[in-house]
Design a protein around this motif. Structure first.
Motif, PDB file in Angstrom:
ATOM      1  N   UNK A  12      41.989 -12.120  20.262  1.00  0.00           N
ATOM      2  CA  UNK A  12      40.660 -12.508  20.708  1.00  0.00           C
ATOM      3  C   UNK A  12      40.020 -13.541  19.792  1.00  0.00           C
ATOM      4  N   UNK A  13      40.472 -13.642  18.552  1.00  0.00           N
ATOM      5  CA  UNK A  13      39.933 -14.649  17.641  1.00  0.00           C
ATOM      6  C   UNK A  13      40.274 -16.053  18.167  1.00  0.00           C
ATOM      7  N   UNK A  14      41.491 -16.233  18.639  1.00  0.00           N
ATOM      8  CA  UNK A  14      41.899 -17.520  19.204  1.00  0.00           C
ATOM      9  C   UNK A  14      41.123 -17.800  20.490  1.00  0.00           C
ATOM     10  N   UNK A  15      40.924 -16.791  21.310  1.00  0.00           N
ATOM     11  CA  UNK A  15      40.123 -16.961  22.525  1.00  0.00           C
ATOM     12  C   UNK A  15      38.710 -17.405  22.182  1.00  0.00           C
ATOM     13  N   UNK A  16      38.130 -16.813  21.155  1.00  0.00           N
ATOM     14  CA  UNK A  16      36.781 -17.183  20.744  1.00  0.00           C
ATOM     15  C   UNK A  16      36.723 -18.615  20.219  1.00  0.00           C
ATOM     16  N   UNK A  17      37.741 -19.023  19.465  1.00  0.00           N
ATOM     17  CA  UNK A  17      37.779 -20.403  18.964  1.00  0.00           C
ATOM     18  C   UNK A  17      37.885 -21.387  20.127  1.00  0.00           C
ATOM     19  N   UNK A  18      38.742 -21.082  21.102  1.00  0.00           N
ATOM     20  CA  UNK A  18      38.867 -21.959  22.269  1.00  0.00           C
ATOM     21  C   UNK A  18      37.553 -22.028  23.045  1.00  0.00           C
ATOM     22  N   UNK A  19      36.887 -20.899  23.180  1.00  0.00           N
ATOM     23  CA  UNK A  19      35.589 -20.876  23.865  1.00  0.00           C
ATOM     24  C   UNK A  19      34.561 -21.738  23.148  1.00  0.00           C
ATOM     25  N   UNK A  20      34.533 -21.653  21.824  1.00  0.00           N
ATOM     26  CA  UNK A  20      33.609 -22.475  21.040  1.00  0.00           C
ATOM     27  C   UNK A  20      33.933 -23.956  21.209  1.00  0.00           C
ATOM     28  N   UNK A  21      35.211 -24.296  21.217  1.00  0.00           N
ATOM     29  CA  UNK A  21      35.594 -25.692  21.410  1.00  0.00           C
ATOM     30  C   UNK A  21      35.189 -26.201  22.790  1.00  0.00           C
ATOM     31  N   UNK A  22      35.301 -25.369  23.801  1.00  0.00           N
ATOM     32  CA  UNK A  22      34.879 -25.766  25.148  1.00  0.00           C
ATOM     33  C   UNK A  22      33.374 -26.009  25.175  1.00  0.00           C
ATOM     34  N   UNK A  23      32.612 -25.143  24.526  1.00  0.00           N
ATOM     35  CA  UNK A  23      31.158 -25.326  24.449  1.00  0.00           C
ATOM     36  C   UNK A  23      30.827 -26.634  23.728  1.00  0.00           C
ATOM     37  N   UNK A  24      31.559 -26.936  22.656  1.00  0.00           N
ATOM     38  CA  UNK A  24      31.325 -28.188  21.932  1.00  0.00           C
ATOM     39  C   UNK A  24      31.662 -29.411  22.789  1.00  0.00           C
TER      40      UNK A  24
END
Length: 86
Positions: A12-24
């Motif tokens: 889930x840490x990788x999922x969260x990083x990908x989500x943050x990158x999408x938001x950026x």
């Protein structure tokens, strides 16, 4: 049905990083559309969001040890901070 098939646990840490990158990405596009001049935040976002996506996809293209990848990311972050200070 799925006898003998071992499912990998999700990181889930990788999922969260990908989500943050999408938001950026979305935020960067909003800044680009609303700003007539190039500002520092837009430059910052565009300097790393696509390389970060490519890096994360490369991590999962092979069977890579995630611990080694996180150490590499930590070392690169430290190098970036030291470069910015000097």
């Amino acid at each position: 049905m799925n006898r003998g098939v071992k499912l990998k646990s999700r990181d889930y840490q990788i999922d969260n990083i990908k989500g943050l990158l999408i938001i950026l990405v979305v935020f960067g596009h909003m800044l680009l559309a609303s700003s007539k001049e190039n500002n520092w935040l837009l430059t910052l976002i565009y300097s790393f969001h696509m390389p970060a996506f490519i890096f994360l996809n490369g991590v999962f293209s092979k069977n890579v040890n995630l611990r080694k990848v996180l150490v590499l990311v930590s070392n690169l972050r430290q190098l970036f901070v030291e470069t910015e200070i000097n």
